[in-house]
Scaffold this motif. Structure first.
Motif, PDB file in Angstrom:
ATOM      1  N   VAL A  58       1.559  -5.725   2.960  1.00  0.00           N
ATOM      2  CA  VAL A  58       0.406  -6.338   3.497  1.00  0.00           C
ATOM      3  C   VAL A  58       0.413  -7.834   2.909  1.00  0.00           C
ATOM      4  O   VAL A  58       0.949  -7.933   1.958  1.00  0.00           O
ATOM      5  CB  VAL A  58      -0.964  -5.802   3.129  1.00  0.00           C
ATOM      6  CG1 VAL A  58      -1.020  -4.127   3.802  1.00  0.00           C
ATOM      7  CG2 VAL A  58      -0.642  -5.525   1.549  1.00  0.00           C
ATOM      8  N   GLN A  81       3.598   0.378   3.035  1.00  0.00           N
ATOM      9  CA  GLN A  81       3.199  -0.491   3.843  1.00  0.00           C
ATOM     10  C   GLN A  81       3.118  -2.097   3.162  1.00  0.00           C
ATOM     11  O   GLN A  81       2.403  -2.084   2.100  1.00  0.00           O
ATOM     12  CB  GLN A  81       1.801  -0.328   4.354  1.00  0.00           C
ATOM     13  CG  GLN A  81       1.189  -1.321   5.559  1.00  0.00           C
ATOM     14  CD  GLN A  81      -0.169  -0.897   6.173  1.00  0.00           C
ATOM     15  OE1 GLN A  81      -0.999   0.161   5.571  1.00  0.00           O
ATOM     16  NE2 GLN A  81      -0.646  -1.618   6.957  1.00  0.00           N
ATOM     17  N   ALA A  85       9.089  -6.179   5.458  1.00  0.00           N
ATOM     18  CA  ALA A  85       8.734  -4.772   6.407  1.00  0.00           C
ATOM     19  C   ALA A  85      10.028  -4.119   6.699  1.00  0.00           C
ATOM     20  O   ALA A  85      10.127  -2.906   6.382  1.00  0.00           O
ATOM     21  CB  ALA A  85       7.781  -5.075   7.592  1.00  0.00           C
ATOM     22  N   SER A 141      -2.472   0.336  -4.390  1.00  0.00           N
ATOM     23  CA  SER A 141      -2.254  -0.913  -4.156  1.00  0.00           C
ATOM     24  C   SER A 141      -1.625  -1.776  -5.238  1.00  0.00           C
ATOM     25  O   SER A 141      -2.104  -1.672  -6.408  1.00  0.00           O
ATOM     26  CB  SER A 141      -3.634  -1.544  -3.957  1.00  0.00           C
ATOM     27  OG  SER A 141      -4.275  -0.784  -2.712  1.00  0.00           O
ATOM     28  N   SER A 173      11.614  -0.381   5.139  1.00  0.00           N
ATOM     29  CA  SER A 173      11.394   0.489   6.042  1.00  0.00           C
ATOM     30  C   SER A 173      11.862   1.654   5.722  1.00  0.00           C
ATOM     31  O   SER A 173      11.408   2.911   6.127  1.00  0.00           O
ATOM     32  CB  SER A 173      11.806   0.068   7.568  1.00  0.00           C
ATOM     33  OG  SER A 173      13.216  -0.258   7.420  1.00  0.00           O
ATOM     34  N   GLU A 201       0.942  -1.207   0.115  1.00  0.00           N
ATOM     35  CA  GLU A 201       0.029   0.119  -0.089  1.00  0.00           C
ATOM     36  C   GLU A 201       0.859   1.337   0.069  1.00  0.00           C
ATOM     37  O   GLU A 201       1.875   1.361   0.940  1.00  0.00           O
ATOM     38  CB  GLU A 201      -0.895  -0.088   1.172  1.00  0.00           C
ATOM     39  CG  GLU A 201      -1.970  -1.149   1.486  1.00  0.00           C
ATOM     40  CD  GLU A 201      -3.012  -1.059   0.206  1.00  0.00           C
ATOM     41  OE1 GLU A 201      -3.022   0.103  -0.357  1.00  0.00           O
ATOM     42  OE2 GLU A 201      -3.514  -2.028  -0.218  1.00  0.00           O
ATOM     43  N   ARG A 238      -2.934   7.190  -3.720  1.00  0.00           N
ATOM     44  CA  ARG A 238      -2.666   5.819  -3.269  1.00  0.00           C
ATOM     45  C   ARG A 238      -2.667   4.805  -4.288  1.00  0.00           C
ATOM     46  O   ARG A 238      -3.511   4.925  -5.115  1.00  0.00           O
ATOM     47  CB  ARG A 238      -3.947   5.556  -2.055  1.00  0.00           C
ATOM     48  CG  ARG A 238      -3.719   6.562  -1.055  1.00  0.00           C
ATOM     49  CD  ARG A 238      -4.911   5.968  -0.015  1.00  0.00           C
ATOM     50  NE  ARG A 238      -4.724   4.542   0.442  1.00  0.00           N
ATOM     51  CZ  ARG A 238      -4.198   4.103   1.650  1.00  0.00           C
ATOM     52  NH1 ARG A 238      -3.852   5.259   2.319  1.00  0.00           N
ATOM     53  NH2 ARG A 238      -4.145   2.880   1.890  1.00  0.00           N
ATOM     54  N   ASP A 252       1.166   5.366  -0.289  1.00  0.00           N
ATOM     55  CA  ASP A 252       0.399   6.552   0.105  1.00  0.00           C
ATOM     56  C   ASP A 252       1.442   7.604  -0.205  1.00  0.00           C
ATOM     57  O   ASP A 252       2.387   7.986   0.792  1.00  0.00           O
ATOM     58  CB  ASP A 252       0.074   6.609   1.687  1.00  0.00           C
ATOM     59  CG  ASP A 252      -0.902   7.866   2.015  1.00  0.00           C
ATOM     60  OD1 ASP A 252      -0.821   8.976   1.258  1.00  0.00           O
ATOM     61  OD2 ASP A 252      -1.766   7.429   2.886  1.00  0.00           O
ATOM     62  N   GLU A 311       4.523   6.734   2.615  1.00  0.00           N
ATOM     63  CA  GLU A 311       4.538   5.589   3.411  1.00  0.00           C
ATOM     64  C   GLU A 311       4.573   4.376   2.429  1.00  0.00           C
ATOM     65  O   GLU A 311       3.703   4.539   1.740  1.00  0.00           O
ATOM     66  CB  GLU A 311       3.228   5.611   4.518  1.00  0.00           C
ATOM     67  CG  GLU A 311       3.406   6.827   5.593  1.00  0.00           C
ATOM     68  CD  GLU A 311       2.419   6.521   6.543  1.00  0.00           C
ATOM     69  OE1 GLU A 311       2.590   7.327   7.621  1.00  0.00           O
ATOM     70  OE2 GLU A 311       1.314   5.834   6.565  1.00  0.00           O
TER      71      GLU A 311
END
Length: 304
Positions: free
Chosen positions: A166, A164, A186, A205, A190, A155, A203, A157, A162
């Motif tokens: 998932v 993320q 992750a 995905s 980071s 994800e 955004r 953003d 950011e």
């Protein structure tokens, strides 16, 4: 008795004065004594190999053991073309390590600043950042000895900058293994910066399919899977169109209808159960007609 003592007292005293020649030393004796002292003090220790004092640096010499030991050959003196006994070819080393094959990512959703879903997301240059980091997951402790596929979702953003990680869908790997691999992912992402990633919407995905290959196994050539809105597949290389006729029903939840096979722009989206008319065919793509509009649909979307 008294007369005898008296006679001794009355005896006259005499003094012997040596002649000048008598006071000179006997040089022969002196030479003999000096020669004996030299032999005892100097010559004899050297002849016998006895050290009577510390050695000066200039007298240092290798010991008998050191002088007798052969010198070890230097690495440069090794014969050219020879390798160490334990050395292995790079190919053999790679086969004995955990491997991972990752294909390009695909966008599953995008939305604007108001979180409104966008129908056509276009492209996103996230692969140059994602693929090298995903391949590092082969070193993850949770991935050791793992065999199978794992969809890894992201994800993005761009407003919050950011990334993320998932969990993807449909994996046969144990949940504990998936959890460990996602934790490693992750950490890998980071510190990823989205500053240099061109984008149009807020955004995105995405999903990447990672195929884990255990040590000793050979990875298979990546294949594109059919099924799903963004999993269309084109087979064949010919571009000639042939005639087709009949009716068909959409079998996917959402099927894309494109202006040209495989890479054409999306002109319609049809849901499961929609009836369409077949008017042409090119390899595994069918030209369909629906409500006065025409376009190309992958054969898997209509169950052909």
């Amino acid at each position: 008795m008294a007369k005898a003592d008296m006679a001794k007292r009355q005896r006259p005293l005499t003094v012997d004065i040596p002649r000048p020649g008598d006071e000179q030393p006997v040089w022969s004796r002196v030479g003999v004594i000096a020669l004996v002292g030299f032999v005892v003090g100097v010559a004899w220790p050297r002849l016998a190999g006895v050290r009577i004092g510390p050695s000066v640096p200039g007298d240092l010499k290798p010991t008998t053991a050191e002088s007798a030991a052969p010198a070890a050959p230097s690495p440069a003196a090794a014969a050219p073309g020879t390798a160490e006994p334990d050395a292995k070819p790079p190919e053999a080393t790679a086969k004995n390590q955990q491997q991972i094959v990752v294909g390009p990512g695909r966008i599953t959703r995008c939305s604007d600043k108001k979180n409104k879903k966008i129908e056509e997301c276009g492209e996103l240059q996230f692969d140059p950042l994602a693929l090298p980091r995903l391949k590092e997951l082969a070193q993850c402790p949770a991935a050791l000895g793992v065999e199978g596929k794992l969809p890894i979702g992201f994800e993005l953003d761009f407003e919050k900058k950011e990334v993320q990680v998932v969990k993807g869908k449909k994996t046969g790997l144990p949940s504990s293994t998936v959890s460990g691999i996602l934790q490693c992912a992750a950490r890998e992402f980071s510190n990823v910066s989205l500053e240099e990633v061109p984008h149009k919407y807020r955004r995105y995905s995405l999903v990447y399919t990672a195929t884990f290959v255990p040590p000793g196994a050979q990875p298979e050539a990546p294949k594109t899977e059919a099924g799903g809105e963004e999993q269309e597949q084109a087979a064949g290389t010919t571009t000639s169109e042939t005639a087709a006729s009949g009716l068909a029903t959409v079998s996917w939840d959402t099927a894309l209808v494109r202006g040209a096979p495989k890479e054409g722009d999306v002109v319609m989206r049809l849901v499961r159960g929609t009836r369409v008319k077949l008017v042409g065919r090119q390899n595994d793509w069918y030209k369909i007609e629906h409500r006065g509009k025409t376009g190309w649909m992958y054969r898997g979307a209509i169950g052909l």
